[in-house]
Design a protein around this motif. Structure first.
Motif, PDB file in Angstrom:
ATOM      1  N   ALA A 520      -2.077 -55.128  37.458  1.00 32.77           N
ATOM      2  CA  ALA A 520      -2.448 -54.277  36.658  1.00 32.77           C
ATOM      3  C   ALA A 520      -2.944 -53.906  35.501  1.00 32.77           C
ATOM      4  O   ALA A 520      -3.353 -55.119  34.724  1.00 32.77           O
ATOM      5  CB  ALA A 520      -1.053 -53.706  36.590  1.00 32.77           C
ATOM      6  N   PRO A 521      -3.607 -52.653  35.206  1.00 27.11           N
ATOM      7  CA  PRO A 521      -3.092 -51.399  35.954  1.00 27.11           C
ATOM      8  C   PRO A 521      -4.623 -51.512  36.829  1.00 27.11           C
ATOM      9  O   PRO A 521      -5.493 -52.664  36.473  1.00 27.11           O
ATOM     10  CB  PRO A 521      -4.036 -50.552  34.497  1.00 27.11           C
ATOM     11  CG  PRO A 521      -4.279 -51.787  33.500  1.00 27.11           C
ATOM     12  CD  PRO A 521      -3.806 -52.911  33.855  1.00 27.11           C
ATOM     13  N   LEU A 522      -4.720 -50.719  37.461  1.00 26.27           N
ATOM     14  CA  LEU A 522      -6.073 -50.235  39.123  1.00 26.27           C
ATOM     15  C   LEU A 522      -7.126 -50.508  37.838  1.00 26.27           C
ATOM     16  O   LEU A 522      -7.930 -51.173  39.049  1.00 26.27           O
ATOM     17  CB  LEU A 522      -5.613 -49.539  39.181  1.00 26.27           C
ATOM     18  CG  LEU A 522      -6.225 -49.534  40.633  1.00 26.27           C
ATOM     19  CD1 LEU A 522      -5.408 -50.779  41.749  1.00 26.27           C
ATOM     20  CD2 LEU A 522      -6.300 -48.086  41.443  1.00 26.27           C
ATOM     21  N   GLU A 523      -7.690 -49.743  36.929  1.00 30.66           N
ATOM     22  CA  GLU A 523      -8.739 -50.169  35.877  1.00 30.66           C
ATOM     23  C   GLU A 523      -8.686 -50.892  34.889  1.00 30.66           C
ATOM     24  O   GLU A 523      -7.766 -50.467  34.365  1.00 30.66           O
ATOM     25  CB  GLU A 523      -9.174 -48.692  36.048  1.00 30.66           C
ATOM     26  CG  GLU A 523      -9.101 -47.248  36.864  1.00 30.66           C
ATOM     27  CD  GLU A 523     -10.488 -47.754  38.127  1.00 30.66           C
ATOM     28  OE1 GLU A 523     -10.680 -48.768  37.352  1.00 30.66           O
ATOM     29  OE2 GLU A 523      -9.705 -47.549  39.418  1.00 30.66           O
ATOM     30  N   ASN A 524      -9.503 -52.068  34.850  1.00 32.43           N
ATOM     31  CA  ASN A 524      -9.564 -53.085  33.617  1.00 32.43           C
ATOM     32  C   ASN A 524      -8.558 -53.444  33.668  1.00 32.43           C
ATOM     33  O   ASN A 524      -7.657 -53.529  32.635  1.00 32.43           O
ATOM     34  CB  ASN A 524     -10.427 -52.169  32.580  1.00 32.43           C
ATOM     35  CG  ASN A 524     -10.161 -52.985  31.837  1.00 32.43           C
ATOM     36  OD1 ASN A 524     -10.819 -53.893  31.765  1.00 32.43           O
ATOM     37  ND2 ASN A 524     -10.040 -53.090  30.401  1.00 32.43           N
ATOM     38  N   PRO A 525      -7.852 -54.319  35.276  1.00 31.01           N
ATOM     39  CA  PRO A 525      -6.704 -55.143  35.058  1.00 31.01           C
ATOM     40  C   PRO A 525      -6.831 -56.240  33.799  1.00 31.01           C
ATOM     41  O   PRO A 525      -7.450 -57.095  33.627  1.00 31.01           O
ATOM     42  CB  PRO A 525      -7.185 -56.327  36.201  1.00 31.01           C
ATOM     43  CG  PRO A 525      -8.051 -55.004  36.841  1.00 31.01           C
ATOM     44  CD  PRO A 525      -8.956 -54.599  35.818  1.00 31.01           C
ATOM     45  N   GLN A 526      -5.269 -56.269  32.799  1.00 27.73           N
ATOM     46  CA  GLN A 526      -4.854 -57.206  32.020  1.00 27.73           C
ATOM     47  C   GLN A 526      -4.294 -57.807  32.389  1.00 27.73           C
ATOM     48  O   GLN A 526      -4.041 -58.573  31.870  1.00 27.73           O
ATOM     49  CB  GLN A 526      -4.430 -56.242  30.973  1.00 27.73           C
ATOM     50  CG  GLN A 526      -5.607 -55.675  30.233  1.00 27.73           C
ATOM     51  CD  GLN A 526      -6.502 -55.925  29.629  1.00 27.73           C
ATOM     52  OE1 GLN A 526      -6.661 -56.800  29.188  1.00 27.73           O
ATOM     53  NE2 GLN A 526      -7.121 -55.589  30.142  1.00 27.73           N
ATOM     54  N   THR A 552       5.235 -53.010  35.086  1.00 26.53           N
ATOM     55  CA  THR A 552       5.781 -51.691  34.296  1.00 26.53           C
ATOM     56  C   THR A 552       6.390 -51.669  33.089  1.00 26.53           C
ATOM     57  O   THR A 552       6.057 -51.286  31.584  1.00 26.53           O
ATOM     58  CB  THR A 552       7.123 -50.438  35.220  1.00 26.53           C
ATOM     59  OG1 THR A 552       6.704 -50.331  36.110  1.00 26.53           O
ATOM     60  CG2 THR A 552       7.012 -48.967  33.986  1.00 26.53           C
ATOM     61  N   SER A 553       6.962 -52.288  32.678  1.00 33.05           N
ATOM     62  CA  SER A 553       7.809 -53.399  31.688  1.00 33.05           C
ATOM     63  C   SER A 553       7.271 -53.505  30.735  1.00 33.05           C
ATOM     64  O   SER A 553       7.064 -53.713  28.943  1.00 33.05           O
ATOM     65  CB  SER A 553       9.200 -54.164  31.839  1.00 33.05           C
ATOM     66  OG  SER A 553       8.233 -55.661  32.095  1.00 33.05           O
ATOM     67  N   ILE A 554       5.938 -55.057  30.863  1.00 33.31           N
ATOM     68  CA  ILE A 554       4.861 -55.383  30.227  1.00 33.31           C
ATOM     69  C   ILE A 554       3.682 -53.500  29.335  1.00 33.31           C
ATOM     70  O   ILE A 554       3.550 -54.191  28.154  1.00 33.31           O
ATOM     71  CB  ILE A 554       3.719 -55.873  30.849  1.00 33.31           C
ATOM     72  CG1 ILE A 554       4.330 -56.858  31.157  1.00 33.31           C
ATOM     73  CG2 ILE A 554       2.666 -56.380  30.107  1.00 33.31           C
ATOM     74  CD1 ILE A 554       4.009 -58.271  32.332  1.00 33.31           C
ATOM     75  N   LEU A 555       3.529 -52.788  30.523  1.00 35.34           N
ATOM     76  CA  LEU A 555       2.097 -52.124  30.440  1.00 35.34           C
ATOM     77  C   LEU A 555       2.702 -50.437  29.086  1.00 35.34           C
ATOM     78  O   LEU A 555       2.255 -49.670  28.627  1.00 35.34           O
ATOM     79  CB  LEU A 555       1.899 -51.754  31.427  1.00 35.34           C
ATOM     80  CG  LEU A 555       1.013 -51.817  32.367  1.00 35.34           C
ATOM     81  CD1 LEU A 555       1.078 -51.636  34.104  1.00 35.34           C
ATOM     82  CD2 LEU A 555      -0.092 -52.485  31.896  1.00 35.34           C
TER      83      LEU A 555
END
Length: 557
Positions: A520-526, A552-555
Motif C-alpha cells: 500500500a498505497p496502490l500507486e507508488n507503494p511505500q 490504514t493506521s500507517i498511511l
C-alpha cells in the motif's frame, strides 16, 4: 687532582641519572597511572553496589530509545553504617514503606551476615525514595536505577533480552551485537568511609564508576517506533499467535517486526514453560505459505512464457493428479469455470495453479523460488532466523509438485521471506535484501558504522512480469478473496493464504494458518506488509482485515 675531578664527575652523573629516573617514576605514578592508583586507593575505603549496568542503548530510526526507557528506585542498605543491626534499624523507614515480614526477615539476615551493601526493596515510588533520603538515615539510601525493559516495551522479539547475572545478550539484537552493546564500566552507588567505617564528611554516598573499561556502543535500528506501536496495538487486539512485518520495499528497511504472544523481558521465568512459545520470534520462523506461493508460480510461468495473460483455464472445482484429487478451497461451491491467470489469482484457484505448475515443471518453479530467496536465510542474519524449506526439483513427483503449487507439502517460508517476495514485485522485479540495523553510534552520538548503503540489488524477474503480478494482486483486493484488505482512499493489493496444518480441532475441522501479504498505497507503494496468524483459519476473513487496519493506521499518521 685529575683522579679527584673524575670521581666528582662520576658522582654528579650518578645523581643526575638517579634523579632523572626518580622524576620519570613520579611522572608515571602521578600523571599516567595516577587516576587508576587513586581509584584503587579509594576502593579500600569504598563500600559499593552496582546499580546501572554498562550497556549501550537500542534505538529506533529516529533515535527514540527502545531500551532504558524507564527507571525505578531501590532501597540500598550499607551494613557497616547500621547501628545495633536489629529490627530497630528499619523502624525509621517503616512509616514510609511497609516492609512485609518476609522482606524484613531477609533484610535482617543479610544485615547480620554480610559486610557488603544489598538491596532491601526495589520498584518503589519516586516520592517514597525522596522521603527516605530526606530522613538522612545512616546506612540507608534510596537510589534511582535504569530499567532496561520498561513496562509495555515495544519490539520485544527484535530487541531480545539479556542475562542480568552476567550482562550478556541472549536473544535478538541484544545477542547479535552483544560485544558492542556490553561495556565494562558499571556504575555503583558507594559509601566513602574512613578506617572506622564511618562516612567521610562531605563525601557520603556517591554514584561513581570505580573501574576503567571500554565504552558501550548504541545500536540504531530501521524500526519506526510509531509504526511498531501501531502494529503492536492492533495485534494485541486481533492476534493470539502470529507475526507482522512492515518493510520499505525500495530499501529493504524493516519498519516494524512484531510477534505474538509477546513477553516481559524483566520476568522471563514465567514464560519458559508456556505451550504458546512466547519467546519464539514468529516473524523469522518458517511455516507453509499456502496460496501466497501462487505469486511464485505466476512469476515463473510468466518469465518462462509458459502462460500468457489472455490464456483461459477451466476450474472444475478440483483437479486429479496421479489418482490424487486436489480440491479448490471453495470446492463445495459451484465451479469457477473459465478463468484467466489474473482471475485465477483473484479467486485463488487451486486447480488452475496446479495446472500451470505441472505444465511449467518443477525445475523452473524451484529456480524462481530460489531467486526470490526461498530456502535460504535473508541477509537479516537475525537470531533464530529459519531458512525455510524448498524441496529439490528432482525429488518432486507430480503430486508433490501439485502440493507445492498451492504452498503446501514440503514448502515453508518465513514472514520476512514473504515480505522480500512482495518487495521484489513492487520494485519492478529487483530484489533488495531486508535489514534491521542501520547504524552503530558512540555514547556521544557519533556514527561508528553504517550498514547497507547502498543495498545490494539483484534482478530476478522482468519489469513486465512484476507489473503483471501487481495487477493480479490488485484484482485480489478489488473483487477477489482479499477484498477485506482494500484500504479506502489509498488502495492496496496483495494475496491471501490459508495453509493447512494437517491437524483438526475438537469439532473435526481442519486447522489452517492465515496469511495476507501485500502493499500500500496502490500507486507508488511505500509499505509492504505481511500478516501471519497462526491457526487463524482464513486468510480472507482473518488476516486480510488485520492488513487493512495496519495499513490504514500507517498511511493516516
Amino acid at each position: 687532582m685529575a683522579y679527584s675531578s673524575r670521581r666528582i664527575y662520576q658522582l654528579v652523573l650518578f645523581f643526575l641519572c638517579f634523579s632523572g629516573l626518580l622524576v620519570l617514576r613520579l611522572f608515571y605514578l602521578q600523571v599516567i597511572h595516577g587516576p587508576q592508583l587513586a581509584l584503587e586507593g579509594l576502593s579500600i575505603r569504598v563500600q559499593e553496589l552496582p546499580v546501572d549496568v554498562a550497556r549501550g542503548e537500542i534505538l529506533d530510526r529516529n533515535r527514540i530509545p527502545l531500551t532504558n526507557t524507564s527507571q525505578q528506585y531501590s532501597i540500598v542498605i550499607f551494613p557497616g553504617q547500621i547501628e545495633n543491626k536489629t529490627a530497630a534499624a528499619f523502624a525509621k523507614i517503616d512509616s514510609v514503606i511497609s516492609l512485609t515480614p518476609e522482606l524484613l526477615a531477609a533484610g535482617l539476615r543479610r544485615l547480620n551476615t554480610s559486610e557488603y551493601p544489598f538491596r532491601l526493596a526495589d520498584n518503589i515510588e519516586s516520592s517514597t525514595a525522596k522521603q527516605i533520603n530526606d530522613m538522612q538515615i545512616p546506612g540507608i539510601v534510596a537510589v534511582a536505577e535504569k530499567v532496561r525493559y520498561g513496562q509495555g516495551s515495544l519490539a520485544s522479539h527484535v530487541v531480545g533480552y539479556i542475562n542480568s547475572a552476567d550482562n550478556r545478550g541472549v536473544s535478538g539484537i541484544e545477542s547479535m551485537y552483544d560485544a558492542l552493546l556490553r561495556g565494562s564500566q558499571p556504575e555503583y552507588v558507594a559509601a566513602i568511609v574512613d578506617a572506622g567505617q564511618q562516612l567521610i564528611p562531605g563525601l557520603g554516598y556517591k554514584r561513581m564508576k570505580l573501574t576503567e573499561g571500554t565504552r558501550e556502543t548504541n545500536v540504531i535500528l530501521t524500526i519506526d517506533k510509531q509504526i511498531q506501536q501501531n502494529v503492536e496495538e492492533i495485534m494485541s487486539r486481533t492476534v493470539v499467535k502470529g507475526a507482522v512485518v512492515v518493510m520499505r520495499p525500495s530499501s529493504g528497511e524493516i519498519l516494524a517486526m512484531a510477534s505474538r504472544p509477546t513477553f516481559d523481558a524483566n520476568n522471563l521465568s514465567q514464560y519458559l514453560e508456556q505451550n504458546s512459545s512466547p519467546l519464539l520470534n514468529r516473524a523469522v520462523s518458517s511455516y507453509q505459505p499456502g496460496s501466497v506461493f501462487k505469486l511464485v508460480v505466476a512469476a515463473a510461468a510468466l518469465e518462462n512464457k509458459t502462460v500468457k495473460m489472455d490464456d483461459v483455464f477451466f476450474d472444475h472445482g478440483y483437479i486429479d493428479v496421479n489418482n490424487i484429487r486436489f480440491q479448490g478451497w471453495d470446492y463445495e461451491q459451484e465451479p469457477k469455470g473459465r478463468l484467466t491467470i489474473t482471475e485465477a489469482m483473484a479467486h485463488s484457484s487451486n486447480p488452475v495453479f496446479i495446472q500451470i505448475a505441472l505444465h511449467l515443471g518443477a525445475e523452473k518453479l524451484i529456480a524462481m523460488a530460489q531467486k526470490l530467496g526461498y530456502g535460504s536465510r535473508t541477509k537479516l542474519e537475525f537470531f533464530g532466523e529459519s531458512e525455510g524449506n524448498l524441496p529439490e526439483a528432482d525429488q518432486l513427483y507430480p503430486g508433490d509438485l501439485a502440493n507445492l503449487a498451492i504452498g503446501q507439502g514440503f514448502c515453508e517460508a518465513t514472514p520476512v521471506q514473504l515480505a522480500q517476495t512482495v518487495a521484489t514485485i513492487v520494485n519492478d522485479g529487483i530484489k533488495v535484501e531486508p535489514y534491521i540495523v542501520s547504524q552503530l553510534t558512540s555514547q556521544e552520538g557519533a556514527v561508528v558504522k553504517k550498514f547497507h548503503e547502498p543495498n545490494q540489488r539483484v534482478r530476478v524477474m522482468s519489469r513486465q512480469t512484476a507489473e503483471r503480478l501487481r495487477g493480479m494482486m490488485g484484482a485480489v483486493t478489488q473483487y477477489g478473496t482479499g477484498k477485506a484488505a482494500y484500504v479506502e482512499g489509498f488502495g492496496s493489493a496483495g494475496k491471501t493464504g490459508s495453509a493447512e496444518t494437517g491437524r483438526t480441532n475438537k469439532t473435526g475441522q481442519g486447522i489452517n494458518h492465515a496469511w495476507f501479504v501485500g502493499f500500500a498505497p496502490l500507486e507508488n507503494p511505500q509499505y509492504v506488509i505481511v500478516v501471519f496468524v497462526e491457526e487463524g483459519m482464513s486468510g480472507s476473513n482473518v488476516a486480510a482485515p488485520i492488513f487493512r487496519e495496519i495499513a490504514t493506521s500507517i498511511l493516516k499518521d
